[in-house]
Design an enzyme around this catalytic site. Structure first.
Site, short mmCIF file in Angstrom:
data_model
loop_
_atom_site.label_atom_id
_atom_site.label_comp_id
_atom_site.label_asym_id
_atom_site.label_seq_id
_atom_site.Cartn_x
_atom_site.Cartn_y
_atom_site.Cartn_z
N ASP A 29 0.86 -1.19 0.00
CA ASP A 29 0.00 0.00 0.00
C ASP A 29 0.90 1.25 0.00
OD1 ASP A 29 -1.64 2.13 0.56
OD2 ASP A 29 -2.62 1.20 2.32
N GLU A 79 29.84 5.96 5.75
CA GLU A 79 29.78 4.53 6.00
C GLU A 79 29.65 3.80 4.67
OE1 GLU A 79 26.10 3.08 7.83
OE2 GLU A 79 25.51 5.17 8.08
N CYS A 111 25.78 6.33 10.97
CA CYS A 111 25.30 7.65 10.54
C CYS A 111 25.75 8.78 11.46
CB CYS A 111 23.78 7.66 10.44
SG CYS A 111 23.16 6.43 9.29
N THR A 152 14.00 2.92 2.44
CA THR A 152 14.75 3.92 3.22
C THR A 152 16.16 4.10 2.65
OG1 THR A 152 15.48 2.29 4.86
CG2 THR A 152 13.42 3.42 5.31
N SER A 201 16.20 -1.59 15.24
CA SER A 201 16.87 -0.33 14.89
C SER A 201 16.01 0.87 15.26
CB SER A 201 17.26 -0.31 13.41
OG SER A 201 16.14 -0.07 12.58
N HIS A 233 18.53 13.01 13.40
CA HIS A 233 19.00 12.13 12.34
C HIS A 233 17.73 11.57 11.68
CE1 HIS A 233 20.67 8.94 10.08
NE2 HIS A 233 20.24 7.97 10.88
N LYS A 242 8.87 9.95 15.56
CA LYS A 242 8.57 9.02 16.66
C LYS A 242 9.40 9.39 17.90
CE LYS A 242 7.68 4.49 14.51
NZ LYS A 242 6.70 3.99 15.44
N ASN A 276 17.34 8.58 2.74
CA ASN A 276 18.40 8.51 3.75
C ASN A 276 19.74 8.88 3.11
OD1 ASN A 276 19.87 7.99 6.05
ND2 ASN A 276 19.27 5.84 6.23
N SER A 308 23.82 3.82 14.16
CA SER A 308 23.52 2.47 14.67
C SER A 308 24.77 1.81 15.20
CB SER A 308 22.95 1.61 13.55
OG SER A 308 21.67 2.08 13.21
N1 COA Z 1 -0.71 3.18 5.85
C1 COA Z 1 -0.04 3.91 6.77
N2 COA Z 1 0.95 3.40 7.56
C2 COA Z 1 1.29 2.12 7.37
C3 COA Z 1 0.64 1.30 6.42
C4 COA Z 1 -0.40 1.88 5.66
N3 COA Z 1 -1.06 1.19 4.72
N4 COA Z 1 1.20 0.07 6.47
C5 COA Z 1 2.17 0.13 7.44
N5 COA Z 1 2.22 1.35 7.98
C6 COA Z 1 3.13 1.85 9.01
C7 COA Z 1 3.39 0.90 10.14
O1 COA Z 1 2.34 0.93 11.09
C8 COA Z 1 4.71 1.43 10.66
O2 COA Z 1 4.49 2.58 11.45
P1 COA Z 1 4.99 2.60 12.99
O3 COA Z 1 6.48 2.39 12.94
O4 COA Z 1 4.60 3.95 13.45
O5 COA Z 1 4.28 1.49 13.67
C9 COA Z 1 5.42 1.90 9.42
O6 COA Z 1 4.41 2.01 8.41
C10 COA Z 1 6.47 0.96 8.94
O7 COA Z 1 5.93 -0.32 8.98
P2 COA Z 1 6.79 -1.59 9.39
O8 COA Z 1 5.89 -2.75 9.42
O9 COA Z 1 7.62 -1.30 10.59
O10 COA Z 1 7.73 -1.66 8.12
P3 COA Z 1 8.88 -2.63 7.77
O11 COA Z 1 8.81 -3.89 8.55
O12 COA Z 1 8.82 -2.73 6.28
O13 COA Z 1 10.23 -1.88 8.22
C11 COA Z 1 11.90 -0.20 8.46
C12 COA Z 1 10.43 -0.47 8.16
C13 COA Z 1 12.11 1.30 8.51
C14 COA Z 1 12.29 -0.81 9.80
C15 COA Z 1 12.77 -0.80 7.32
O14 COA Z 1 12.52 -0.08 6.14
C16 COA Z 1 14.25 -0.78 7.62
O15 COA Z 1 14.79 -1.73 8.16
N6 COA Z 1 14.98 0.33 7.25
C17 COA Z 1 16.42 0.42 7.48
C18 COA Z 1 16.79 0.63 8.93
C19 COA Z 1 16.49 1.98 9.49
O16 COA Z 1 16.41 2.97 8.78
N7 COA Z 1 16.33 2.05 10.81
C20 COA Z 1 16.09 3.29 11.51
C21 COA Z 1 17.02 3.57 12.64
S1 COA Z 1 18.63 4.06 12.08
#
Ligand code: COA
Length: 389
Positions: A29, A79, A111, A152, A201, A233, A242, A276, A308
């Site tokens: 979605d 990095e 980062c 990301t 993360s 960041h 968040k 990112n 990280s």
């Molecule tokens: N409409 C609106 N929001 C939606 C949605 C929809 N249809 N479907 C999912 N979401 C939301 C989820 O509720 C979640 O929000 P929340 O974190 O507030 O709960 C968000 O979208 C992401 O969903 P999630 O299931 O966590 O996604 P994912 O398992 O695909 O992982 C990351 C997302 C960011 C963890 C992943 O892209 C990643 O590993 N990125 C690299 C690491 C990173 O950047 N880490 C950050 C710290 S440095």
């Protein structure tokens, strides 16, 4: 004595992919990427924009010949290193024509590295009032096609000239760093892409922020009402939001909540369209705030840096009166607006060629700005750079 950021610029490649299109191609979605992660567009790297080319491109338009004589240290935070021994700072120093009697080196902690770089520069300059330090953060954020981290990704570089009597931001003498040994994101030597524990993360980031902020507030007797805005960041715009929301508790007054929330929106505007940029993400957010939000000289900004692994740091800085004149907002907006959208298929082709270092200048330089540096060729494992005429 006032030391801080005198000049500040960023560079992003000329291609991007639309996050709604990427979502459709991944059968997700679109609102998950647009709202859930908070990203609208994602920069796509041409093969010839490696960290050296992007870093030099971020710095080339802000340095005068006089400043190139005054710079005695060049630090590259990254990095996405292209060499385990030779520092990208040495090549960037050469491309920019900085005088030879300079220290040049690379710094690493995911980062976070640009933040210790600017603090190191500040300490170094205390006893060197006539010298300047160039700090560059340059990265290509890559997780892999169809990987969990794919939405990301991004690419870009930030250049910061650190000096006495800075004309943009004065760095304060307060900061708190928090270190915790955690495997939330890491890239073992030889791995093309990082390993990432996605949910961990996010939690590790928020935990690091709360520890850094709470300790900072205690040590320096500060509260949120002391800050005009906060910058974070930004691996994706939802992440910093968040963290911010986690401290906007019921005890915080509504005016402070609204001010910091509005500031956060403007501080992540550019990040939302770039993605990112790892070490540069906090500083891209800072530029976004300075260029898209109303600030006055003397305003206090709080900055949270996170890498990280992990290290987090909260520190503050004061906006200098007249800072607007030191920024080229119009050029930045033009750079973003003139980028070319690529399809998901094209993005995948760029991505694979980047992995294999398959240069194709006709494609990679299409629509690129005149005067940019690019990786021209690699011979005997030596990288040669040229300027686009
Ligand atoms: N409409 C609106 N929001 C939606 C949605 C929809 N249809 N479907 C999912 N979401 C939301 C989820 O509720 C979640 O929000 P929340 O974190 O507030 O709960 C968000 O979208 C992401 O969903 P999630 O299931 O966590 O996604 P994912 O398992 O695909 O992982 C990351 C997302 C960011 C963890 C992943 O892209 C990643 O590993 N990125 C690299 C690491 C990173 O950047 N880490 C950050 C710290 S440095």
């Amino acid at each position: 004595m006032s030391i801080g950021i005198d000049k500040l610029n960023f560079y992003v490649p000329q291609f991007y992919v639309d996050m709604a299109e990427l979502a459709k191609a991944r059968d997700v979605d679109p609102n998950k990427f647009l709202i859930g992660i908070g990203q609208t567009e994602m920069a796509v790297s041409p093969v010839n924009q490696d960290i050296v080319a992007m870093g030099a491109n971020a710095a080339k338009d802000i340095l005068t010949e006089e400043e190139k004589e005054q710079i005695t240290m060049v630090i590259v935070a990254t990095e996405s290193a292209i060499d385990s021994a030779k520092a990208a700072a040495v090549q960037i120093h050469n491309l920019l024509g900085i005088q030879p009697f300079a220290r040049c080196f690379e710094m690493k902690e995911a980062c976070y590295a640009a933040t210790p770089a600017i603090h190191l520069a500040k300490d170094y300059l205390q006893s060197r009032p006539k010298e300047k330090v160039l700090v560059i953060s340059s990265d290509t954020a890559r997780y892999g096609i169809q990987s969990g981290g794919e939405p990301t990704q991004g690419a870009g570089a930030i250049a910061m000239l650190i000096s006495h009597e800075p004309r943009i931001l004065e760095l304060a003498d307060d900061s708190v760093a928090f270190t915790e040994d955690v495997y939330d994101f890491w890239r073992p030597t030889g791995h093309k892409y990082p390993l990432v524990a996605g949910a961990l993360s996010k939690d590790a980031y928020i935990h690091s922020f709360q520890e850094s902020w709470n300790e900072y507030a205690k040590r320096y007797d500060r509260s949120l009402s002391d800050f005009t805005s906060l910058c974070f960041h930004v691996p994706f715009t939802k992440m910093g939001r968040k963290a911010l929301n986690s401290i906007l508790t019921d005890e915080i007054d509504d005016e402070t909540k609204e001010r910091l929330t509005e500031g956060y929106d403007n501080a992540t505007y550019y990040n939302r369209y770039v993605g990112n940029v790892y070490t540069g993400s906090l500083y891209l957010s800072l530029i976004s705030l300075l260029e898209n939000h109303h600030l006055d000289g003397g305003d206090t900004l709080g900055l949270f840096s996170y890498g990280s692994g992990s290290v987090g740091e909260f520190f503050s800085a004061k906006v200098v009166d007249g800072y607007e004149e030191m920024l080229d907002t119009k050029a930045h907006q033009t750079m973003l607006n003139q980028r070319r959208e690529v399809s998901v298929e094209e993005y995948e082709t760029f991505f694979k060629r980047f992995d294999n270092l398959e240069l194709d200048h006709d494609t990679d330089l299409a629509g690129a700005q005149k005067g940019i540096f690019y990786l021209d060729k690699i011979e005997d494992d030596i990288r040669y750079y040229s300027t686009l005429n």
